[in-house]
Structures are given as C-alpha cells and as structure tokens.
Design a protein around this motif. Sequence first.
Motif, mmCIF file in Angstrom:
data_model
loop_
_atom_site.group_PDB
_atom_site.id
_atom_site.type_symbol
_atom_site.label_atom_id
_atom_site.label_comp_id
_atom_site.label_asym_id
_atom_site.label_seq_id
_atom_site.Cartn_x
_atom_site.Cartn_y
_atom_site.Cartn_z
ATOM 1 N N UNK A 254 -1.298 0.824 -17.839
ATOM 2 C CA UNK A 254 -0.705 -0.006 -16.788
ATOM 3 C C UNK A 254 0.488 -0.745 -17.357
ATOM 4 N N UNK A 255 1.532 -0.839 -16.536
ATOM 5 C CA UNK A 255 2.744 -1.576 -16.905
ATOM 6 C C UNK A 255 3.085 -2.462 -15.721
ATOM 7 N N UNK A 256 2.815 -3.752 -15.819
ATOM 8 C CA UNK A 256 2.946 -4.642 -14.665
ATOM 9 C C UNK A 256 3.016 -6.076 -15.139
ATOM 10 N N UNK A 257 3.190 -6.994 -14.189
ATOM 11 C CA UNK A 257 3.181 -8.409 -14.515
ATOM 12 C C UNK A 257 1.753 -8.842 -14.848
ATOM 13 N N UNK A 258 1.601 -9.956 -15.587
ATOM 14 C CA UNK A 258 0.247 -10.436 -15.875
ATOM 15 C C UNK A 258 -0.587 -10.663 -14.618
ATOM 16 N N UNK A 259 0.024 -11.233 -13.594
ATOM 17 C CA UNK A 259 -0.713 -11.500 -12.363
ATOM 18 C C UNK A 259 -1.192 -10.197 -11.724
ATOM 19 N N UNK A 260 -0.328 -9.193 -11.686
ATOM 20 C CA UNK A 260 -0.725 -7.903 -11.108
ATOM 21 C C UNK A 260 -1.874 -7.284 -11.889
ATOM 22 N N UNK A 261 -1.810 -7.378 -13.215
ATOM 23 C CA UNK A 261 -2.868 -6.795 -14.042
ATOM 24 C C UNK A 261 -4.194 -7.512 -13.814
ATOM 25 N N UNK A 262 -4.149 -8.840 -13.694
ATOM 26 C CA UNK A 262 -5.385 -9.590 -13.471
ATOM 27 C C UNK A 262 -5.954 -9.332 -12.080
ATOM 28 N N UNK A 263 -5.083 -9.226 -11.091
ATOM 29 C CA UNK A 263 -5.545 -9.025 -9.718
ATOM 30 C C UNK A 263 -5.868 -7.570 -9.420
ATOM 31 N N UNK A 264 -5.132 -6.667 -10.019
ATOM 32 C CA UNK A 264 -5.276 -5.249 -9.679
ATOM 33 C C UNK A 264 -5.261 -4.373 -10.935
ATOM 34 N N UNK A 265 -6.295 -4.427 -11.763
ATOM 35 C CA UNK A 265 -6.347 -3.524 -12.917
ATOM 36 C C UNK A 265 -6.234 -2.074 -12.463
ATOM 37 N N UNK A 266 -5.435 -1.284 -13.181
ATOM 38 C CA UNK A 266 -5.146 0.080 -12.728
ATOM 39 C C UNK A 266 -6.355 1.000 -12.794
ATOM 40 N N UNK A 267 -7.245 0.777 -13.771
ATOM 41 C CA UNK A 267 -8.403 1.660 -13.916
ATOM 42 C C UNK A 267 -9.483 0.929 -14.718
ATOM 43 N N UNK A 268 -10.585 1.638 -14.967
ATOM 44 C CA UNK A 268 -11.702 1.028 -15.698
ATOM 45 C C UNK A 268 -11.297 0.619 -17.109
ATOM 46 N N UNK A 269 -10.433 1.419 -17.737
ATOM 47 C CA UNK A 269 -9.993 1.102 -19.101
ATOM 48 C C UNK A 269 -9.296 -0.247 -19.128
ATOM 49 N N UNK A 270 -8.376 -0.486 -18.189
ATOM 50 C CA UNK A 270 -7.653 -1.750 -18.146
ATOM 51 C C UNK A 270 -8.615 -2.892 -17.847
ATOM 52 N N UNK A 271 -9.519 -2.689 -16.924
ATOM 53 C CA UNK A 271 -10.462 -3.742 -16.552
ATOM 54 C C UNK A 271 -11.326 -4.133 -17.744
ATOM 55 N N UNK A 272 -11.774 -3.140 -18.508
ATOM 56 C CA UNK A 272 -12.575 -3.429 -19.699
ATOM 57 C C UNK A 272 -11.723 -4.099 -20.775
ATOM 58 N N UNK A 273 -10.465 -3.690 -20.866
ATOM 59 C CA UNK A 273 -9.592 -4.216 -21.908
ATOM 60 C C UNK A 273 -9.314 -5.704 -21.684
ATOM 61 N N UNK A 274 -9.056 -6.098 -20.441
ATOM 62 C CA UNK A 274 -8.717 -7.502 -20.187
ATOM 63 C C UNK A 274 -9.970 -8.364 -20.119
#
Length: 416
Positions: A254-274
């Motif tokens: 995922x390549x996005x703003x911090x807010x976008x990443x927190x609100x809308x993780x792109x996939x399970x990997x990103x969600x687990x990572x954050x």
Amino acid sequence: MSDADPAPASGATSAASAAVTGDAAGADAARGNRGGIQLINVTKRYPGQSVPAVDDVTMTVPSGEIVVLLGPSGSGKTTMMRLINRLIEPTSGKIIVAGQDALGLNPVELRRHIGYVIQNAGLFPHMTVATNIGLVPQMLKWDKDRIAARVDELLELVDLDPATFRGRYPRELSGGQQQRVGVARALAADPPAMLMDEPFGAVDPITREHLQDSLLRLQEELGKTIVFVTHDIDEALKLGDRIAILDKGSRIAQYATPQEILLHPADDYVEQFIGGGQAMRLLKFSRVADVPLQQVPEARPEDDAAAVRDRIAAGSTAFAIVLDERRRPVRWIHPEDLDGVTGPIGTRGMPTATPIRARNTLQQALESLIQIDHETVPVVGPRGVYRGTVTLATLQNAIRDMKERTRARRRGADAT
C-alpha cells in the motif's frame, strides 16, 4: 540499519517503490515534480541471485513531501534508496531526481545534490562540527565566508548555538546533537531532495521524539522532498505525508497517506503490519491539516472600522481575526471593540492564543485547546501563515467522522 544486501553498502539507505496513486501523480504533475523523485520500472538483480532485490518498481515521491518506506528486512528498502543515490546501479529502469535523469548524471555530482542522513549521523570524527557541515559546500567551491555563514545558519536551524557547537568534535556531542549536525550537513548545499535511513534509530525514545518534532518543524519551513526509511510504524505515521508499506520481494502492499492506511488497510498483510488500535492512532497521528478548518472574517490593522464591522456582521462568527502584513495571526476583534471608532482599526482587540501548527496532530491540538482559555485558536502553516481556526467542536466532528468511516469499513468487511 535496515535491510541487509548481498552487495556491500557504503553509508546506507533505501528508497521506495509503489504504484503511483492518482493524487500523488496529479499533485506532482501540477508542480512539475521539481524536487520530486521517480522510479520507473526499476529492477536490481545481483549476479547469482535467483530473485531480484528490487523487482520492476514504479513510484513517485511527490515534490516537497516526506515519503516513508516501511517494511520487513529483505523488502528492498535499503536497496532502493541506494539506487536513488547511485551507490549501486540498477539492472534496468529509470530514476528521475528533481526533473533530471539520475542515470545520465555523474554519480559523485548527483550525490552532492542529494542530502543524506544515516543512523549515528556518520560524522567524520577528526573534523569539527563546522567542517563536517561545510564539507559539501567546500567541494562545490563556495568561498570561506559563504560556507561560514551557511554553517551558522544551519546550526541555528537545528537548534544548536553556533558559538557553542561550531568548534566542537563529534565525540563531544550527545547522540541527539550528532543527529542534528547530520541533518544540518545534509542540508548544507540546499539540496532539493534528502534520503534518511533510520536516522533516529540509535537514540533513546525521548531524544527520538524531539528529533522527529524537529524534522517536522524543519520540513514545514523548507519543504524538501524526503525519502525516509524506518521499521517503526508509529514513526512512519507521525512523519510521513505518504507511506509505502513494502512486502518481501519489494512488493508495494500500500502507498497512501497515514490516515488512509489506518482507515482503509489495503489487505490483510497491511492490517497485520500496522497492528490494532486504529482509533487511538487516528487521534495520535492524524494532523490538524487533515480536518476542515473554520474560516472567520479577516482584517488588517489598516482596515477601516466600518468595513470590518460589516465583515463580522456578514460572517458566521461574532468576531474577526486581525492578521499582520505577513498574514500571521495577531488579535481577535469584536464589534464592541469598534464602538464609536472611525478610520483604521489599529491595535484594537485582544491577542490570539498561541497558534496551533497545521502539522500538529489532533492529539496535540486537543491538549492545547484543553489547556487554554480561548475557545477558538488560529491554525498556521509554514512561516506562521494563517490557515483557519480550530475549536473543540472541530476536533470532535473530525473524530466522529473518522470513527464512522472506520465502522463503515468494518461493516463492509463483515458483509464480504
């Protein structure tokens, strides 16, 4: 330091890769990507390695933004930053730095125009602070007076007294002071872009937080294009205008703003990572600049009192804000302050509270609003220029909106 590479590294770092999102590409196009960085189909393959260290990476680092590269060891962060700085050469692809084809430039000349900050500062121990900072300007043939003036200017910029520090040696500095000198050295020739490889990773947590705050303050003033490598998700959320979360094999998850990443993780990997705790992280890492600011009528000291009264009457608030010639907030003014006044409003009104910076987090803004008597506080951007006002209600509405979007995302995920 971050990823280990099959090839030796001389001083460090990595750059990102990611499919360019529409907003990043659009903003860059509008600015002509003057100080931006682009990687276009960049691949790095080492002899004898079956898998490329960097595999067909395309991404844009918009001009004037901090882009953080975040990912596990082996995700290509260090390799990509070294490719930008041409410490290593790509197997294929194209790299653009500040509008120029980096692969068509002399590598040494290119590096002199890219600021570079590494962990432990990387200062030369046998040189004074002044000599360390002035090294690149000296290579660029600046005269001695110009170098001396630049050294003092940069020491003041990083909150080190020139008279105290210019003659010291690195061993006489604390870890935090060394990192500040490292940042000053990277800025010495006023480069359009900077590469920072886990620059604050070797200092204690309190010093690290102070250095992060200093970097944000500097960035607000200078607007450099910065590629910043870290393994710390909280540091990435605090510093990054955008974050590139990398997976193994240099995949941009995922390549996005911090807010976008927190609100809308792109996939399970990103969600687990954050990790969890998105609601609190939104408050801690979302910035005042991310929320709609309230606008109030504006006035200048030389404005006619009758005209200011009319503006207040036509506005949505019972007061106006007085700005100086550089559009910095000075005072609040109410209609009763102008009773019987003709001609310029002059110095009438009451001083505003200390402004909140647009780069401040919502948590910092909330703490400021709770601690002061004023209900409304001005918000300022670079050089203290007025951008709007904020109240507790402004923050409450922003947090409520974020929570609702989080709930909506979860409902959507449950439905699938």
